[in-house]
Structures are given as structure tokens and as C-alpha cells.
Design a protein around this motif. Structure first.
Motif, PDB file in Angstrom:
ATOM      1  N   CYS A 147      47.630-117.272  -1.712  1.00  9.67           N
ATOM      2  CA  CYS A 147      49.012-116.955  -1.349  1.00  9.67           C
ATOM      3  C   CYS A 147      49.925-117.990  -2.037  1.00  9.67           C
ATOM      4  O   CYS A 147      49.606-119.183  -2.014  1.00  9.67           O
ATOM      5  N   ASN A 188      49.330-115.580   7.242  1.00  3.97           N
ATOM      6  CA  ASN A 188      50.343-116.504   7.781  1.00  3.97           C
ATOM      7  C   ASN A 188      51.764-116.021   7.514  1.00  3.97           C
ATOM      8  O   ASN A 188      52.586-115.956   8.419  1.00  3.97           O
ATOM      9  N   CYS A 189      52.061-115.669   6.247  1.00  2.00           N
ATOM     10  CA  CYS A 189      53.460-115.394   5.884  1.00  2.00           C
ATOM     11  C   CYS A 189      53.677-113.959   5.416  1.00  2.00           C
ATOM     12  O   CYS A 189      54.800-113.597   5.065  1.00  2.00           O
ATOM     13  N   CYS A 216      49.115-111.917   3.255  1.00  2.00           N
ATOM     14  CA  CYS A 216      48.779-113.237   3.791  1.00  2.00           C
ATOM     15  C   CYS A 216      48.803-113.199   5.326  1.00  2.00           C
ATOM     16  O   CYS A 216      49.775-112.714   5.924  1.00  2.00           O
ATOM     17  N   THR A 253      52.646-119.281  -1.183  1.00  2.00           N
ATOM     18  CA  THR A 253      53.177-120.284  -0.258  1.00  2.00           C
ATOM     19  C   THR A 253      52.077-121.052   0.466  1.00  2.00           C
ATOM     20  O   THR A 253      52.180-122.259   0.635  1.00  2.00           O
ATOM     21  N   CYS A 254      51.025-120.366   0.880  1.00  2.00           N
ATOM     22  CA  CYS A 254      50.049-120.999   1.782  1.00  2.00           C
ATOM     23  C   CYS A 254      48.775-121.485   1.072  1.00  2.00           C
ATOM     24  O   CYS A 254      47.924-122.095   1.704  1.00  2.00           O
TER      25      CYS A 254
HETATM   26 ZN   LIG Z   1      51.096-117.092   2.954  1.00  2.00          ZN
END
Ligand SMILES: [Zn+2]
Ligand SMILES: NC(=O)c1ccc[n+]([C@@H]2O[C@H](COP(=O)([O-])OP(=O)(O)OC[C@H]3O[C@@H](n4cnc5c(N)ncnc54)[C@H](O)[C@@H]3O)[C@@H](O)[C@H]2O)c1
Length: 375
Positions: A137, A164-165, A162, A139-140
Motif C-alpha cells: 500500500c 487500513n486505509c 488496503c 501509505t501503509c
Molecule cells: Zn493502506
């Protein structure tokens, strides 16, 4: 020094190729195989491709008496006997657990009772133990996404997001250190085989090597088995003048490895002590989409262009590619056959293609149980 080697399930696709290679090197090869009708046809007999110097014992891996006799005096054992259909495992649950898990338990107990001088046990495991495998990802970083829900598939949203996001994810090569996440009965049975063999090895000081094969293809892969891999299904359909229908949008991807490279890895795992008590991905490290595969095979048959249908099978993974750094470094393994070369050779050499589309039998079994979306 010639070694006495047992290959369980060695009358099948991969085991028979391994037997050829080991015989070339001067080893004694015994095979224990029940010649299962799903692989070897309704009146199974010794396969013509099985090398004449292989000592074939026809017997079941769950038969304590036969397995006890087969392991005696052996230096090396390759454990290949398994049922291998992911979709089929979702409804023949007992049979898959019985052959794959109980069979492995019987083998280990036989080794414990009848062979204290065994030098190494090498297990054929599968990429299935990873489930979806590794993704990135923006971002993650590296994440382990959950499998796609039925709702997501019904909305034709094929790629993973993802956890998470919710950004869309990019597949990355999965290393052996990646957490396992079996998503089918077959995958559970292969991971349990790994655990059983590893625990046995630690307890009794027996070197154990686990090889996680990705998608294997090549000559001798059963074309009469409707549950065999996608390449056999494609070849059978084109041979019967049917166009290829590709699930999802055709951009799902896999890591296809030629059987000769699997044999190479088995051979290295047997020879080098660096392999002992290790798990290795055995693959090419390169991904290929289902549409690319379909187009390559279609060209060889000069068949009609493949089409995507938007169909899906619940539980199918989206992408799968291996990180093979560890096998390169410790085993000195290096995949040699490109997919393009391997497929041309496979199609040229295909000998028996049944005159009916057996893959539709497998498909119907899944549809009846709501595990696949009909046309
Ligand atoms: Zn993410
Ligand atoms: N082919 C692949 O793409 C692939 C990928 C990952 C892992 N593997 C693993 O590699 C191994 C070999 O697979 P393959 O592709 O050669 O399959 P295969 O089906 O061609 O060979 C398996 C053999 O096991 C035998 N067998 C089945 N049940 C048995 C039983 N109860 N007792 C004794 N023998 C039995 C069959 O008769 C067959 O000859 C399996 O353990 C499989 O899980 C294969």
C-alpha cells in the motif's frame, strides 16, 4: 554414492519427472502410489511414462502395512502423495484431510518405527498456504489483505484494497517469512503436512525440507483430471474448438513454473545440507496474467480470441508471485524455462486430450454448491 530413494505419489506428474532425473544420477528409485482413478483414469495401470527402472508399489499412503514396508532401508524420502484440487477440497473435505493429513501421519509413524537411518525427508507443499500473499500500500507499506468478500466479487471489484486505509493495493513477491493464511481445505491440509513434518524432524533429529511450489505445468500433467490446473483446462477447451472464457477481468496473475525447474529444486534440496530444516518457495519470481496465458495458448492452437466473462469463483486469490531469493541463495536454484518456451513444448508434446470438456464437470460441482457464479 547411489542412494535408495522413495517418492510417495511418484507415479503422478511431478514425481515421475523427478524419478527420471534421479535414475539418471544412478540412484535406486521406489514409488508408492495408489494410481488414483481421478489422475490415472478409470482402470488405472502403471503409466507408460513411468521409467521402467522405477520399482512401483501400488498402495495407499494411509495403509500402515504398505507404507511401513516402503520406508524400510531408504536414505531419502520425497513425500508427494496428495489430492491436489483446491475447489474439490471445499466439498470433499474428509477425503482431502484423510489422504493429505492422515497419510502424512501414517508416513511419519512408519519412518519412526521402521527407518532410524533416514537421511532426509522432502515435502511437496504449495503456495496455497499463503492465501492472498503479500501486497503493498502506498501509505501503509506491506500489508496482508483479507480475501475478497462475496459482496465485492458480486460488484465486479476484482482488486484488493488496503485493510487500513482502503487504497488499492499492488501485489508484491511473497517471501517465505510472510504469514501463512490458508483459505481452502487443500491449503489447510498442505500447511498441516508442513507442521507435521517439521515437528517430526525437530523431535527425531531428521533433516526436513519443505518446498512450496507455485503453479506447476509441463508434460504428464493429468489432462483427464477435471480438477487439474488452468493450463490443462485451456488446452482441453481449445483442442475441442471451444474459446477460452476467462474469469474476472483476466488481469488476475500467477507464477507459472515448468516441472523441470521443480525437479531442479528437488535435486538441490536433496544434495545440499544448507536446505535442511528450511522452507523454500519454488517458482520463477515472475507473474503472468490469466489473459496473457490464454492468449499464448490460443495462438498455439490458432483458436478464437479469449473472452472475459466476469464470472468468478468465491475463494480464488487475485494475484500470486513468489520471492525466490532464499532458494537462489541457499540452494543455488535458478529457474531456466521461460513460460513462452515451456508452453510451446507442452502443446507440441501433449499426447492425450480427452474429447470432452472435463473442466465443465468441475465447474458444475462448484456451481451446485454456490461456490462459483454461473455464466
Ligand atoms: Zn493502506
Ligand atoms: N502441480 C502443481 O501445480 C502443484 C503445486 C503445488 C504443490 N503441488 C504438490 O506436489 C505434489 C505432487 O503433485 P502433482 O501435480 O504431481 O499431482 P499428481 O496428482 O499428478 O500426483 C499425485 C500422485 O499421488 C497419488 N495419490 C493420490 N492419493 C494417494 C493415496 N491415497 N495414496 C497413494 N498415492 C496417492 C496419485 O495417484 C498421483 O499419482 C502434491 O503433493 C501436490 O500437493 C503440486
Amino acid at each position: 554414492m547411489p542412494k535408495k530413494i522413495l517418492i510417495t505419489g511418484g507415479a503422478g506428474f511431478i514425481g515421475s519427472h523427478l524419478a527420471d532425473k534421479l535414475l539418471q544420477d544412478g540412484h535406486d528409485i521406489a514409488v508408492l502410489d495408489c494410481l488414483h482413478p481421478q489422475i490415472h483414469g478409470p482402470n488405472p495401470k502403471r503409466p507408460a511414462y513411468l521409467h521402467k527402472d522405477v520399482d512401483l508399489v501400488i498402495g495407499d499412503i494411509r495403509d500402515e502395512h504398505m507404507v511401513g514396508a516402503a520406508v524400510q532401508g531408504k536414505d531419502i524420502i520425497f513425500h508427494f502423495a496428495s489430492h491436489t484440487g483446491v475447489g474439490q477440497s471445499m466439498y470433499e473435505i474428509k477425503e482431502y484431510m484423510d489422504v493429505n493429513v492422515q497419510g502424512t501421519a501414517v508416513l511419519l509413524e512408519a519412518i519412526q518405527k521402521h527407518n532410524s537411518s533416514l537421511q532426509k525427508l522432502i515435502l511437496a507443499s504449495s503456495r496455497a498456504v499463503y492465501g492472498e500473499g503479500a501486497y503493498h500500500c502506498h501509505t501503509c507499506g506491506v500489508v496482508s489483505p483479507k480475501p475478497r468478500s462475496l459482496l465485492q466479487l458480486q460488484a465486479s471489484k476484482w482488486e484488493l484494497n488496503c485493510p487500513n486505509c482502503n487504497l488499492s493495493l499492488t501485489p508484491i513477491p511473497t517471501p517465505e517469512t510472510y504469514p501463512t493464511d490458508p483459505r481452502s481445505v487443500y491449503a489447510v491440509s498442505k500447511l498441516t503436512q508442513e507442521h507435521l513434518c517439521t515437528i517430526y524432524g525437530e523431535t527425531y533429529k531428521l533433516p526436513v525440507v519443505v518446498l512450496r511450489y507455485f503453479n506447476v505445468y509441463g508434460p504428464r500433467q493429468s489432462l483427464s483430471n477435471p480438477y487439474t490446473g488452468v493450463l490443462s483446462t485451456f488446452m482441453t477447451r481449445l483442442y475441442n474448438n471451444k474459446p477460452l472464457n476467462i474469469y474476472e477481468d483476466g488481469q488476475e496473475s500467477r507464477d507459472f513454473i515448468h516441472v523441470s525447474d521443480i525437479v531442479q529444486a528437488c535435486h538441490l534440496a536433496m544434495k545440499t545440507n544448507k536446505a535442511n530444516d528450511q522452507i523454500f518457495n519454488i517458482a520463477t519470481g515472475k507473474s503472468i496474467t490469466l489473459m496473457e496465458i490464454a492468449q499464448t495458448v490460443t495462438q498455439q492452437f490458432r483458436g478464437p480470441s479469449p473472452k472475459t466473462t466476469g464470472q468468478y469463483r468465491f475463494g480464488d486469490i487475485r494475484h500470486s508471485v513468489a520471492d525466490i531469493t532464499k532458494a537462489k541463495q541457499l540452494l543455488g536454484y535458478f529457474p531456466r524455462v521461460s513460460f513462452a518456451d515451456g508452453v510451446v513444448e507442452l502443446i507440441e508434446q501433449a499426447e492425450f486430450i480427452p474429447n470432452e470438456d472435463l473442466s465443465s464437470i468441475a465447474e458444475k460441482e462448484l456451481q451446485i454448491r454456490g461456490l462459483s457464479k454461473p455464466d
